[in-house]
Design a protein around this motif. Structure first.
Motif, short mmCIF file in Angstrom:
data_model
loop_
_atom_site.label_atom_id
_atom_site.label_comp_id
_atom_site.label_asym_id
_atom_site.label_seq_id
_atom_site.Cartn_x
_atom_site.Cartn_y
_atom_site.Cartn_z
N GLU A 39 -36.54 -20.28 37.27
CA GLU A 39 -36.28 -19.58 36.02
C GLU A 39 -36.25 -18.07 36.22
OE1 GLU A 39 -38.92 -20.79 32.93
OE2 GLU A 39 -38.91 -22.89 33.53
N ALA A 40 -37.16 -17.56 37.05
CA ALA A 40 -37.21 -16.11 37.26
C ALA A 40 -35.93 -15.61 37.90
CB ALA A 40 -38.41 -15.75 38.12
N ALA A 41 -35.39 -16.36 38.86
CA ALA A 41 -34.15 -15.94 39.52
C ALA A 41 -32.99 -15.98 38.55
CB ALA A 41 -33.86 -16.84 40.72
N ARG A 42 -32.92 -17.02 37.71
CA ARG A 42 -31.85 -17.09 36.71
C ARG A 42 -31.96 -15.94 35.74
NH1 ARG A 42 -32.15 -22.83 37.06
NH2 ARG A 42 -33.85 -22.92 35.56
N ARG A 43 -33.18 -15.59 35.38
CA ARG A 43 -33.38 -14.51 34.43
C ARG A 43 -32.94 -13.17 35.04
NH1 ARG A 43 -38.31 -15.38 33.70
NH2 ARG A 43 -37.97 -16.97 32.09
N ARG A 44 -33.24 -12.97 36.33
CA ARG A 44 -32.83 -11.72 36.98
C ARG A 44 -31.32 -11.61 37.08
NH1 ARG A 44 -37.29 -13.04 40.40
NH2 ARG A 44 -35.88 -13.88 41.99
N VAL A 45 -30.66 -12.73 37.40
CA VAL A 45 -29.19 -12.70 37.48
C VAL A 45 -28.57 -12.44 36.12
CG1 VAL A 45 -27.14 -14.06 38.02
CG2 VAL A 45 -29.13 -14.20 39.51
N SER A 46 -29.05 -13.15 35.10
CA SER A 46 -28.48 -12.98 33.77
C SER A 46 -28.72 -11.57 33.24
CB SER A 46 -29.08 -14.01 32.81
OG SER A 46 -30.49 -13.83 32.69
N ASN A 47 -29.90 -11.00 33.50
CA ASN A 47 -30.18 -9.64 33.05
C ASN A 47 -29.28 -8.63 33.75
OD1 ASN A 47 -32.17 -10.57 31.34
ND2 ASN A 47 -33.86 -10.14 32.76
N ALA A 48 -29.06 -8.84 35.05
CA ALA A 48 -28.19 -7.92 35.79
C ALA A 48 -26.75 -7.99 35.28
CB ALA A 48 -28.25 -8.24 37.28
N LEU A 49 -26.24 -9.21 35.06
CA LEU A 49 -24.86 -9.35 34.59
C LEU A 49 -24.71 -8.81 33.17
CD1 LEU A 49 -24.02 -12.91 35.95
CD2 LEU A 49 -23.39 -10.70 36.92
N ALA A 50 -25.73 -9.01 32.34
CA ALA A 50 -25.67 -8.48 30.98
C ALA A 50 -25.69 -6.96 30.98
CB ALA A 50 -26.85 -9.02 30.16
N ASP A 51 -26.44 -6.37 31.91
CA ASP A 51 -26.48 -4.91 31.99
C ASP A 51 -25.15 -4.35 32.45
OD1 ASP A 51 -27.36 -2.32 31.98
OD2 ASP A 51 -28.52 -2.47 33.83
N GLU B 183 -28.75 -13.45 46.54
CA GLU B 183 -29.98 -14.18 46.84
C GLU B 183 -30.58 -14.80 45.58
OE1 GLU B 183 -34.36 -13.33 48.90
OE2 GLU B 183 -32.89 -11.71 48.65
N ASP B 184 -30.63 -14.01 44.50
CA ASP B 184 -31.14 -14.56 43.23
C ASP B 184 -30.23 -15.66 42.72
OD1 ASP B 184 -33.43 -13.05 43.04
OD2 ASP B 184 -32.48 -11.42 41.93
N PHE B 185 -28.92 -15.49 42.90
CA PHE B 185 -27.96 -16.50 42.45
C PHE B 185 -28.19 -17.82 43.18
CE2 PHE B 185 -23.87 -18.67 42.87
CZ PHE B 185 -23.47 -18.77 41.55
N GLU B 186 -28.41 -17.75 44.49
CA GLU B 186 -28.67 -18.96 45.26
C GLU B 186 -30.00 -19.60 44.84
OE1 GLU B 186 -26.63 -20.41 47.19
OE2 GLU B 186 -25.08 -18.86 47.28
N LEU B 187 -31.02 -18.77 44.60
CA LEU B 187 -32.31 -19.30 44.17
C LEU B 187 -32.20 -19.96 42.81
CD1 LEU B 187 -34.72 -16.43 45.25
CD2 LEU B 187 -34.50 -18.68 46.30
N ALA B 188 -31.31 -19.43 41.95
CA ALA B 188 -31.16 -19.98 40.60
C ALA B 188 -30.56 -21.38 40.61
CB ALA B 188 -30.29 -19.06 39.75
N GLN B 189 -29.92 -21.76 41.71
CA GLN B 189 -29.32 -23.10 41.79
C GLN B 189 -30.33 -24.16 42.21
OE1 GLN B 189 -26.18 -22.75 40.67
NE2 GLN B 189 -26.72 -20.58 40.70
N ILE B 190 -31.53 -23.74 42.65
CA ILE B 190 -32.53 -24.68 43.14
C ILE B 190 -33.23 -25.36 41.96
CG2 ILE B 190 -34.66 -24.93 44.46
CD1 ILE B 190 -33.79 -22.53 46.09
#
Length: 365
Positions: free
Chosen positions: A293-305, A256-263
């Motif tokens: 931006e918030a969705a992209r940040r959540r995805v990137s933080n999750a993948l980095a973790d 869901e965050d990934f899809e939101l990050a594409q908007i």
């Protein structure tokens, strides 16, 4: 000796017969080796071996065994029927349904099996199978009758599966059967609409539209397209779901965050940087502008973790919707090991969300 291609084109074998069954008949009845079949099919010998073993294991099923016997005896040497090796008569052996007959009869039976409490019952000595349904009052109602050959064809295609053993076998519709029913219904609708441009029967068979969430956050999505939900429907050796609901929710939350990050303006976000060898440090989510931006940040933080490996598998399966076999091939993993790594990655992903924002993701806006 006939080749696999000859068997596929043999008039005695209907086109609906699955590829793995054709290869099983080629090996067991025509005597072709596993390697020879693999060379002609253009695949690895281990693939053919697994298909042959699976067909042999499925012979414990009454309808599967009768269907394979019916197919096998048509390729047996002349005179085998005179040796008393089967109880099937010549008329029964010639009664394999063609594609038109199966397409006409199967939707009627699948509709009945799709009803709550419905099952198909048959015994070895029965020439026909019956579809019965249990009512809420405990009564049993017969809703349909089907020829045994049709029931065998449905079992060979994994449209129905045995749910109870004993002298009378009971079969219930599978997820594959429901997909086939959707395709049949879509084709019927297309014929009624005189095959308009909007009719997409073969695309509709892969759609399983479901609703998720409530109120403002209600989302309608296609459950079949996600490899995550495909694995969630599987069971482990103990009969428990392979993926628990909280792990599935974590994977869906990432998607869901990934899809939101594409908007937004930055629809060409390069998520490949997060894959192994892609230079993870080159992306600065804090400096992102435009879009969500918030969705992209959540995805990137999750993948980095999650880090390399675990981050790769959740990004490919949950976000890119790649199948598990494709992921195993890209990552260089052994066969059937990817789903174990995927479950470990989802466990880590759930822990990340629990530590970051708790059980619920922040509302949009």
């Amino acid at each position: 000796m006939r080749s696999v291609d000859d068997i596929c084109l043999d008039d005695r074998v209907p086109p609906w017969v699955p590829v793995d069954v054709r290869r099983y008949i080629a090996h067991t009845e025509d005597g072709q080796s596993i390697r020879a079949i693999a060379r002609k099919a253009g695949c690895h010998a281990s693939t053919v071996l697994r298909q042959v073993r699976r067909c042999e294991t499925r012979r414990d099923d009454l309808l599967i065994d009768m269907g394979l016997t019916r197919l096998g005896l048509q390729h047996a040497p002349d005179g085998l029927l005179d040796e008393g090796t089967t109880d099937m008569t010549t008329a029964e052996l010639d009664s394999l349904p063609d594609t038109a007959t199966l397409s006409r009869e199967a939707p009627r039976i699948l509709r009945r099996l799709n009803e709550p409490g419905a099952c198909l019952a048959i015994a070895a000595e029965m020439e026909k199978a019956v579809v019965v349904r249990e009512t809420s009052e405990g009564e049993t109602i017969r809703t349909a009758v089907v020829d045994r050959a049709i029931a065998e064809a449905m079992a060979l295609q994994d449209w129905i599966t045995s749910s109870e053993g004993g002298r009378i076998q009971r079969y219930r519709i599978t997820s594959t059967g429901r997909v086939a029913l959707k395709r049949f219904l879509a084709e019927e609708e297309a014929r009624r609409a005189q095959a308009t441009a909007d009719a997409q029967p073969f695309a509709d068979q892969h759609r399983d539209m479901q609703d998720r969430g409530t109120g403002r956050r209600r989302v309608r999505y296609n459950a079949v397209e996600s490899p995550l939900l495909t694995l969630a429907r599987r069971k482990d050796k103990e009969g428990k779901p392979f993926l628990t609901p909280d792990l599935v929710a974590a994977g869906e939350r990432l998607r869901e965050d990934f899809e939101l990050a594409q908007i937004g303006p930055r629809v060409a976000q390069n998520w490949d940087r997060f894959l192994t060898g892609g230079g993870r440090g080159d992306f600065n989510p804090e400096g992102a502008t435009g879009g969500s931006e918030a969705a992209r940040r959540r995805v990137s933080n999750a993948l980095a973790d999650l880090g390399p490996g675990l981050g790769d598998v959740v990004l490919r399966c949950c976000c890119f919707l790649e199948g598990m076999e494709s992921v195993e091939r890209r990552m260089g993993w052994s066969a059937r090991s990817g789903k174990i790594v995927f479950r470990i990655a989802l466990t880590r992903l759930k822990r990340h969300y629990d530590e970051a924002t708790g059980a619920w993701s922040p509302l949009i806006g």
